[in-house]
Design a protein around this motif. Structure first.
Motif, PDB file in Angstrom:
ATOM      1  N   GLY A 196      30.953  30.713  59.149  1.00  0.00           N
ATOM      2  CA  GLY A 196      32.331  31.094  59.421  1.00  0.00           C
ATOM      3  C   GLY A 196      33.183  31.094  58.164  1.00  0.00           C
ATOM      4  N   MET A 197      34.482  30.955  58.349  1.00  0.00           N
ATOM      5  CA  MET A 197      35.428  31.038  57.257  1.00  0.00           C
ATOM      6  C   MET A 197      35.574  29.703  56.529  1.00  0.00           C
ATOM      7  N   TRP A 198      35.481  29.763  55.218  1.00  0.00           N
ATOM      8  CA  TRP A 198      35.732  28.603  54.364  1.00  0.00           C
ATOM      9  C   TRP A 198      36.914  28.908  53.450  1.00  0.00           C
ATOM     10  N   TYR A 199      37.681  27.854  53.168  1.00  0.00           N
ATOM     11  CA  TYR A 199      38.900  27.999  52.373  1.00  0.00           C
ATOM     12  C   TYR A 199      38.844  27.042  51.189  1.00  0.00           C
ATOM     13  N   ALA A 200      39.243  27.522  50.002  1.00  0.00           N
ATOM     14  CA  ALA A 200      39.263  26.695  48.799  1.00  0.00           C
ATOM     15  C   ALA A 200      40.580  26.909  48.069  1.00  0.00           C
ATOM     16  N   THR A 201      41.048  25.864  47.399  1.00  0.00           N
ATOM     17  CA  THR A 201      42.367  25.908  46.775  1.00  0.00           C
ATOM     18  C   THR A 201      42.298  25.820  45.255  1.00  0.00           C
ATOM     19  N   ASN A 202      43.451  26.113  44.626  1.00  0.00           N
ATOM     20  CA  ASN A 202      43.576  25.912  43.184  1.00  0.00           C
ATOM     21  C   ASN A 202      44.150  24.521  42.931  1.00  0.00           C
ATOM     22  N   TYR A 203      44.497  24.239  41.670  1.00  0.00           N
ATOM     23  CA  TYR A 203      44.993  22.901  41.330  1.00  0.00           C
ATOM     24  C   TYR A 203      46.338  22.574  41.978  1.00  0.00           C
TER      25      TYR A 203
ATOM     26  N   GLN B   1      43.007  29.771  47.069  1.00  0.00           N
ATOM     27  CA  GLN B   1      42.457  30.583  45.982  1.00  0.00           C
ATOM     28  C   GLN B   1      41.306  31.465  46.463  1.00  0.00           C
ATOM     29  N   VAL B   2      40.435  30.886  47.300  1.00  0.00           N
ATOM     30  CA  VAL B   2      39.268  31.629  47.793  1.00  0.00           C
ATOM     31  C   VAL B   2      39.157  31.466  49.305  1.00  0.00           C
ATOM     32  N   GLN B   3      38.929  32.575  49.981  1.00  0.00           N
ATOM     33  CA  GLN B   3      38.604  32.564  51.408  1.00  0.00           C
ATOM     34  C   GLN B   3      37.360  33.414  51.578  1.00  0.00           C
ATOM     35  N   TYR B   4      36.291  32.792  52.090  1.00  0.00           N
ATOM     36  CA  TYR B   4      35.003  33.488  52.173  1.00  0.00           C
ATOM     37  C   TYR B   4      34.391  33.285  53.548  1.00  0.00           C
ATOM     38  N   ASP B   5      33.900  34.374  54.125  1.00  0.00           N
ATOM     39  CA  ASP B   5      33.239  34.340  55.424  1.00  0.00           C
ATOM     40  C   ASP B   5      31.736  34.229  55.189  1.00  0.00           C
ATOM     41  N   PHE B   6      31.177  33.042  55.417  1.00  0.00           N
ATOM     42  CA  PHE B   6      29.759  32.817  55.155  1.00  0.00           C
ATOM     43  C   PHE B   6      28.872  33.419  56.238  1.00  0.00           C
ATOM     44  N   THR B   7      29.423  33.687  57.406  1.00  0.00           N
ATOM     45  CA  THR B   7      28.641  34.336  58.463  1.00  0.00           C
ATOM     46  C   THR B   7      28.443  35.816  58.144  1.00  0.00           C
ATOM     47  N   GLU B   8      29.504  36.440  57.643  1.00  0.00           N
ATOM     48  CA  GLU B   8      29.452  37.863  57.312  1.00  0.00           C
ATOM     49  C   GLU B   8      29.145  38.104  55.834  1.00  0.00           C
ATOM     50  N   ASN B   9      29.042  37.020  55.047  1.00  0.00           N
ATOM     51  CA  ASN B   9      28.857  37.137  53.593  1.00  0.00           C
ATOM     52  C   ASN B   9      29.891  38.078  52.982  1.00  0.00           C
TER      53      ASN B   9
ATOM     54  N   PRO C  11      31.738  36.105  37.786  1.00  0.00           N
ATOM     55  CA  PRO C  11      31.217  35.360  38.937  1.00  0.00           C
ATOM     56  C   PRO C  11      32.308  34.458  39.518  1.00  0.00           C
ATOM     57  N   ILE C  12      32.301  34.265  40.833  1.00  0.00           N
ATOM     58  CA  ILE C  12      33.328  33.469  41.507  1.00  0.00           C
ATOM     59  C   ILE C  12      32.703  32.213  42.070  1.00  0.00           C
ATOM     60  N   TYR C  13      33.305  31.062  41.738  1.00  0.00           N
ATOM     61  CA  TYR C  13      32.889  29.786  42.315  1.00  0.00           C
ATOM     62  C   TYR C  13      33.601  29.659  43.658  1.00  0.00           C
ATOM     63  N   LEU C  14      32.854  29.830  44.747  1.00  0.00           N
ATOM     64  CA  LEU C  14      33.460  29.932  46.075  1.00  0.00           C
ATOM     65  C   LEU C  14      34.078  28.636  46.567  1.00  0.00           C
ATOM     66  N   ASP C  15      33.731  27.512  45.935  1.00  0.00           N
ATOM     67  CA  ASP C  15      34.318  26.230  46.332  1.00  0.00           C
ATOM     68  C   ASP C  15      35.710  26.031  45.730  1.00  0.00           C
ATOM     69  N   GLY C  16      36.132  26.939  44.843  1.00  0.00           N
ATOM     70  CA  GLY C  16      37.467  26.870  44.271  1.00  0.00           C
ATOM     71  C   GLY C  16      37.544  26.048  42.999  1.00  0.00           C
ATOM     72  N   ILE C  17      38.509  26.387  42.166  1.00  0.00           N
ATOM     73  CA  ILE C  17      38.650  25.727  40.867  1.00  0.00           C
ATOM     74  C   ILE C  17      39.005  24.249  41.011  1.00  0.00           C
ATOM     75  N   SER C  18      39.726  23.894  42.074  1.00  0.00           N
ATOM     76  CA  SER C  18      40.108  22.499  42.293  1.00  0.00           C
ATOM     77  C   SER C  18      38.881  21.636  42.575  1.00  0.00           C
ATOM     78  N   GLN C  19      37.989  22.122  43.418  1.00  0.00           N
ATOM     79  CA  GLN C  19      36.752  21.402  43.729  1.00  0.00           C
ATOM     80  C   GLN C  19      35.821  21.374  42.525  1.00  0.00           C
ATOM     81  N   PHE C  20      35.808  22.447  41.741  1.00  0.00           N
ATOM     82  CA  PHE C  20      34.997  22.506  40.529  1.00  0.00           C
ATOM     83  C   PHE C  20      35.429  21.400  39.559  1.00  0.00           C
ATOM     84  N   GLY C  21      36.753  21.265  39.376  1.00  0.00           N
ATOM     85  CA  GLY C  21      37.270  20.244  38.485  1.00  0.00           C
ATOM     86  C   GLY C  21      36.966  18.834  38.967  1.00  0.00           C
ATOM     87  N   ALA C  22      37.091  18.613  40.283  1.00  0.00           N
ATOM     88  CA  ALA C  22      36.818  17.291  40.849  1.00  0.00           C
ATOM     89  C   ALA C  22      35.356  16.908  40.655  1.00  0.00           C
TER      90      ALA C  22
END
Length: 225
Positions: A97-104, A109-117, A151-162
């Protein structure tokens, strides 16, 4: 009806707790402490509530649920300042389904549907230089090409930094020698979004290169190549 559903939920939770045992473990190398439940009949199988915290700042890093040793249901991941960095649902260990990721700033920042890719929303944190050619693997060769997008990090830049900051330590030798600077880590992202070939492209020594390499390897999120 609501009361009936609530009672059923309480009964199910009580039954699960009777079958499980709480476990607390610490991993200094990753800089996290985990608390979760395992089946009493099989202590290798996670079942129920899970959470991970930073050992150094006692901050919640993520929480969710396991079912038959696989991530399941709703999960949330947090930035290093405690804001929600990413959230969505798992089913049998896979994002659905839909996953949501944020910036700092905590903004979407990112909204991706993993069911529909399908990439639904992406807000680039910075301007891309459209004249720079990147290394692209083509068969057995590596060519230089201008990408349609990075390339896009689908988990978002905030999660990447953490993920990078958690567990990172300033090496003793670097502290003694006052070694400071920038370490550049290179990675290879396959057409399936799998990351391999982690390597130090530019280092500064005194253990900083190895620490930076471990930090980047801790980013276990999904990439859109």
């Amino acid at each position: 009806m609501k009361t009936f559903i609530y009672l059923i939920t309480l009964l199910s939770s009580a039954q699960l707790l009777a079958q499980t045992k709480r476990v607390t473990v610490e991993d200094p190398d990753r800089g996290i402490g985990e608390q979760y439940y395992v089946l009493k009949s099989d202590k290798q199988t996670k079942e129920g509530k899970y959470e991970a915290r930073s050992l150094f700042r006692d901050k919640l890093l993520c929480d969710g649920y396991y079912k038959n040793n696989l991530r399941d249901s709703a999960w949330r991941y947090y930035s290093y300042d405690g804001k929600i960095a990413e959230y969505g649902n798992y089913k049998k260990g896979k994002k659905v389904g839909m996953w949501y990721a944020t910036n700092y700033k905590g903004e979407l920042q990112v909204q991706y549907d993993f069911t529909e890719n399908k990439l639904v929303v992406f807000k680039d944190p910075g301007k891309r230089d459209t004249t720079v050619k990147q290394n692209v693997i083509s068969g057995t060769d590596t060519i230089k090409a201008i990408l349609d997008r990075n390339p896009i990090y689908l988990d978002g830049i905030s999660q990447f930094g953490a993920a990078i900051i958690t567990g990172m330590r300033y090496p003793r030798k670097a502290k003694e020698n006052n070694t400071q600077g920038k370490v550049i880590i290179a990675i290879t992202i396959s057409s399936d979004g799998v990351v391999t070939n982690y390597r130090v492209k530019k280092g500064i020594g005194d253990g900083c290169d190895e620490e930076a390499l471990k930090a980047v390897k801790r980013t276990e999120g999904d990439w859109l190549p």
